[in-house]
Design an enzyme around this catalytic site. Sequence first.
Site: not given
Lengths: 141, 381
Positions: B71-72, B147, B229, B314
């Site tokens: 996806g990225t 998401n 490839t 955090c």
Amino acid sequence: MKIIGYKQDKAWLYSNKVKEHFFNPKNIFKSDQELEDYKNNADGIGQVGSPACGDVMEMFIKVKDGKIKECRWRTFGCASAIASTSILSEMVIGKTLAEAKKITPKDIVKALGGLPARKIHCSILGDQALRKAIENYEGKK
Amino acid sequence: MTTKIIYLDHAASTPLDPAVKKEMDAIKTYANPSALHQLGLEAKEILNNSRSKIAEILNCKPEEIIFTSGGTESINLAIKGIAQNKGHIITSKIEHPAVLETCKFLEKNGFSVTYLDVDKDGLVNPKDIEKAITKETILISIMYANNEIGTIQPVKEIAKIAKKHNIPFHTDACQAGFLDLNINADLITLNGSKIYGPKGIGILYKKKSIQLEPLMHGGGQEFHLRSGTENLTNIVGFAKALELAQKEDNNKIIKLRDYFIEKVQKEIPRTFINGHKKERLPNNANISFLDVEGESILLYLDHKGILVSTGSACSSEKLEISHVLDAIGIKHDAAHGSIRFSLGKSTTKEELDYVVKELKQIIQSLRMLSPIHLNKEEIRK
């Protein structure tokens, strides 16, 4: 098939000490009634943090002969915030007020067997709340 | 009696479907699909068949499918591939970091970007898109489904607007593999790891008329758009996974999800649901629990064998809330206690009953520990 649960035994985000105090926090209130009673009888109460920032800690102390006899607490925050307040509540019992005031975030982190760097700020609040509770007690005298 | 893990984090990653694994295991060839000998030709045929299978599903030409590493990469290829000179891009505030960070990178390099607001349910208003279009606009990139909160955007409507103004429209459909993919977008990103396929494989659908510059230069594979490839085994797995996802009847999981949401709200006071009530991914339930913090809920659930995810993270200074919850107007104090439950094909009603039972206990204990009491009427900014 009956699901009876699963023991978390694969991997854990923090130290075993954090685990112990997070899943079995010490010196906590078991009911609203207990909390109300304690609020009225505590010698000193201190609170720091803000809900918007994600960490709020509150400490209640009872003092006898210049020493902390009992310590209770409440915390809104992540696992390290909860564990650090819990361990602090054990560390202070029997200490003189002067000794208790000297407890640093570093002492708490050490007692917990370390915390991830990004979590260190969580434990800083516990000692601040404790100092506020001591000051609250000293102000009443 | 049995102990097991209840995995409710399918929006993060799905297990490999056994039927997908079977097709992947059947690939024995190790040859390079570009090779001219018999083994190479065999590999090429497998590659072409997979591409054709996907093209059939997406109702497009095989040469409009580009295989990537996920996806990225597809998102980066779509956005950076279009953004070659100066120009203006329209996107939303609730996109995945792969889109947001790519846009920020382009801003540093002279492009201008409009990050559109969303409403309280997480919907982009197509009218806002039309208003944001300028003479310089080179791309509209709006995710198909979010998401975190699961909100499904009106992508078909957005595609119409883009077409009217002759601007390429890219949609990040990584979470939308189970939805209708015939949406008339010019560029569509999909990946394998969210549809019970292998990791490390994705596609970019690219309408033939759209011109892209490649990110990878080299041997010219994938119509000169993605050199390297081809990962044949993963490609075969992806094609099978997409086929299965598109055949899946979503009603079963929607029913379970609605049952879960209703039960949580009935059993646990002071909770609220984030995202759109109807326009929502079939498997998504994003729930906020007032007065408690998300990581604590997550780790207590983990201790009980229930695996979920939280929107907050955090950082060094403070607990940062999710950019998505922020964009839909949830106050920081209330956003900290948000948990994403994402159901899967194997999720059962019995599992969800167990989750609600444990969750109820956990929230009760954590609330007993918590010194704060937020006003339920004031959860929004």
